[in-house]
Design an enzyme around this catalytic site. Structure first.
Site, PDB file in Angstrom:
ATOM      1  N   ASP A 197      -4.094 -15.626   6.885  1.00 27.78           N
ATOM      2  CA  ASP A 197      -2.793 -16.079   6.371  1.00 27.78           C
ATOM      3  C   ASP A 197      -2.031 -16.940   7.385  1.00 27.78           C
ATOM      4  OD1 ASP A 197      -3.277 -14.738   3.996  1.00 27.78           O
ATOM      5  OD2 ASP A 197      -2.253 -12.916   4.643  1.00 27.78           O
ATOM      6  N   ARG A 209      -4.785 -24.198   0.310  1.00 28.02           N
ATOM      7  CA  ARG A 209      -4.086 -24.402   1.586  1.00 28.02           C
ATOM      8  C   ARG A 209      -4.765 -25.447   2.454  1.00 28.02           C
ATOM      9  NH1 ARG A 209      -2.129 -18.100   2.642  1.00 28.02           N
ATOM     10  NH2 ARG A 209      -0.297 -18.259   1.290  1.00 28.02           N
ATOM     11  N   ARG A 222       0.831  -1.209   0.000  1.00 30.72           N
ATOM     12  CA  ARG A 222       0.000   0.000   0.000  1.00 30.72           C
ATOM     13  C   ARG A 222       0.863   1.255   0.000  1.00 30.72           C
ATOM     14  NH1 ARG A 222      -2.885  -4.129   1.701  1.00 30.72           N
ATOM     15  NH2 ARG A 222      -5.169  -4.119   1.624  1.00 30.72           N
ATOM     16  N   GLN A 225      -8.668  -7.166  -0.272  1.00 31.45           N
ATOM     17  CA  GLN A 225      -8.229  -6.852  -1.637  1.00 31.45           C
ATOM     18  C   GLN A 225      -9.400  -6.335  -2.456  1.00 31.45           C
ATOM     19  OE1 GLN A 225      -6.132 -10.327  -3.012  1.00 31.45           O
ATOM     20  NE2 GLN A 225      -4.484 -10.033  -1.545  1.00 31.45           N
ATOM     21  N   LYS A 257      -6.020 -19.218  -2.166  1.00 31.83           N
ATOM     22  CA  LYS A 257      -4.812 -18.449  -1.846  1.00 31.83           C
ATOM     23  C   LYS A 257      -3.696 -18.894  -2.808  1.00 31.83           C
ATOM     24  CE  LYS A 257      -6.448 -15.856   1.383  1.00 31.83           C
ATOM     25  NZ  LYS A 257      -6.607 -14.431   1.111  1.00 31.83           N
TER      26      LYS A 257
HETATM   27  C1  S3P Z   1      -4.245  -8.941   1.762  1.00 32.16           C
HETATM   28  C2  S3P Z   1      -5.485  -9.419   2.034  1.00 32.16           C
HETATM   29  C3  S3P Z   1      -5.789 -10.850   2.243  1.00 32.16           C
HETATM   30  C4  S3P Z   1      -4.521 -11.637   2.568  1.00 32.16           C
HETATM   31  C5  S3P Z   1      -3.392 -11.295   1.642  1.00 32.16           C
HETATM   32  C6  S3P Z   1      -3.057  -9.817   1.711  1.00 32.16           C
HETATM   33  C7  S3P Z   1      -4.075  -7.488   1.539  1.00 32.16           C
HETATM   34  O1  S3P Z   1      -6.345 -11.366   1.059  1.00 32.16           O
HETATM   35  O2  S3P Z   1      -4.787 -13.027   2.521  1.00 32.16           O
HETATM   36  O3  S3P Z   1      -2.235 -12.044   1.990  1.00 32.16           O
HETATM   37  O4  S3P Z   1      -2.925  -6.993   1.563  1.00 32.16           O
HETATM   38  O5  S3P Z   1      -5.083  -6.798   1.324  1.00 32.16           O
HETATM   39  P1  S3P Z   1      -7.932 -11.204   0.749  1.00 32.16           P
HETATM   40  O6  S3P Z   1      -8.204  -9.776   0.783  1.00 32.16           O
HETATM   41  O7  S3P Z   1      -8.155 -11.778  -0.606  1.00 32.16           O
HETATM   42  O8  S3P Z   1      -8.619 -11.980   1.820  1.00 32.16           O
END
Ligand code: S3P
Length: 424
Positions: A310, A341, A26, A163, A337
């Site tokens: 995670d 997993r 970010r 995300q 993922k």
């Molecule tokens: C993340 C959000 C998570 C996480 C990923 C990083 C992020 O994924 O599993 O490792 O930086 O926004 P999701 O938003 O798909 O759950």
């Protein structure tokens, strides 16, 4: 690359985990649309984040190294049209957040990734972006995006995904009117916190987050704190190896990321966070974890899942040492993922002797089990490789992990740090 692991007696000492991956992604992206330059100290130099930095440079961000761990990032007012497709490597965050940033600009860009990323669903971000007016092709990578002036939407996301939420809100910052995202449970809120620290107005009302289009926000100075998702591996090692005591320094302890601490509490593993301070709207603290006399089983479900999504591979290793059945439900996301997993964790742990039942959305693991070493293929998934490295610390024999080069995506130096903290 193959990693071999043999048993150790304990984990002892203090460590500063690699910097937070979500925050580093970010920082690079948000510096690209700030109204002034930013300084980022201690970014994660793992491959995922390097892919984000390279992508942003293709899109016009300028960077200058001020020291080995310090960058000056200089935004451009008009993003550049890249003349080649952009490589997002192994990183879902890179692809999904960039898709939001590209969709609201007059750019046509193809995003592609490695074999693992090419299997991951992108329809989940294409859906809101198309509703806003962007043109997107490809349910799986590569995806092609034609950006334009977007309209705000009120989007109800079927998944608790930071995300998806971040992608939609980032597009919303340049859309007309208001863009809102409502999610089924709260996912990590780094985007909201960082945008606010830059001066953007981001309104949270329960599970709904809204932004107005047409705002601007300033550049920032950011010392990226340590990543709890990386620290989790050594935290679990300390919990399962008798006589261990681990101190984790400069850790990001954002409550949307600290679900693992709730699990430590359920297992009655002694731990504590002290000295909480703040860094660009993100809480940062130090943590101590010690071995428990007896490990109680745990249950992960519902709202807890996005707060530790995670960490589940290594928490499954912890479950093999708990007295009774630990349950993980509502975690279907694990199947999409960097690998499936649920299948890889269950298969590897069973081959080490553990009792594991799988469900479409989780696992039940009954312990305690004395694990025995086996051969693991991490299938290019860094968290699978590291979870089995921790299992190898308590398994009789030599655990061999193929595909361990993937560890560099989030935890460069994992092996040497583990060796430094290990007591023979
Ligand atoms: C993340 C959000 C998570 C996480 C990923 C990083 C992020 O994924 O599993 O490792 O930086 O926004 P999701 O938003 O798909 O759950």
């Amino acid at each position: 690359m193959r990693l071999t692991v043999t048993p150790i007696s304990a984990i002892q000492g203090a460590f500063r985990p690699p910097s937070d991956k979500s925050l580093t992604h970010r920082a690079y992206m948000f510096a690209g649309f700030a109204s002034s330059e930013s300084i980022v100290r201690n970014p994660l130099r793992g491959e995922d984040c390097e892919d984000t930095l390279r992508a942003m440079i293709h899109l016009g961000l300028r960077h200058e190294m001020l020291g080995p761990n310090e960058l000056r990032l200089i935004p451009t007012s008009e993003w550049m049209q890249p003349n080649l497709p952009i490589d997002c490597g192994n990183s879902g965050t890179t692809m999904r957040l960039l898709a939001g940033l590209i969709s609201c600009r007059p750019l046509t860009v193809e995003l592609f990734g490695d074999a693992s990323l090419s299997k991951r669903p992108m329809g989940r971000i294409a859906a809101p972006l198309k509703l806003m007016g962007a043109e997107i092709e490809g349910d799986r990578p590569p995806i092609r995006i034609k950006g334009t002036q977007l309209q705000g939407i009120d989007y109800v996301s079927p998944v608790a995904s930071a995300q998806v939420k971040s992608c939609t809100l980032l597009a919303g910052l340049r859309a007309s009117g208001t863009t809102s995202v409502t999610e089924p449970s709260l996912s990590r809120d780094h985007t909201e916190r960082m945008l606010r620290a830059m001066g953007f107005s981001v309104i949270t009302d329960g599970l709904k987050v809204s932004v107005e289009g047409g705002q601007s926000g300033q550049g920032f100075e950011f010392n990226v704190p340590g990543d709890i998702s990386s620290a989790a591996f050594f935290m679990v090692a300390a919990a399962i190896l008798p006589g261990s005591r681990l101190e984790v320094n400069e850790l990001s302890v954002n409550p949307t990321r600290t679900g693992i601490l709730d699990v430590l509490t359920q297992c009655q593993i002694p731990h504590g966070i002290f000295d909480i301070r703040e860094e660009l709207g993100e809480p940062v603290g130090d943590l101590v974890v010690q071995t428990a006399a007896q490990l109680q089983p745990f249950e992960i479900k519902g709202d807890l899942v996005p707060r530790l999504i995670d960490e589940i591979p290594v928490l499954a290793v912890l479950a093999t040492q708990c007295e009774g059945t630990s349950i993980i439900r509502d975690a279907k996301e694990l199947r999409v993922k960097e690998s499936d997993r649920i299948e890889l964790v269950a298969d590897g742990l069973r081959r080490m002797g553990a009792t594991v039942e799988t469900f479409e959305d989780g696992m039940a693991i009954t312990g305690p089990t004395r694990l025995t070493a086996t051969h693991i293929d991490a299938h290019g998934d860094h968290r699978i490789a590291m979870a089995f490295a921790i299992a190898g610390l308590i398994a009789e024999g030599v655990t061999e992990i193929d595909g361990a080069d993937s560890i560099a995506t989030s935890f460069p130096g994992f092996e040497s740090e583990l060796a430094r903290l290990s007591l023979a």
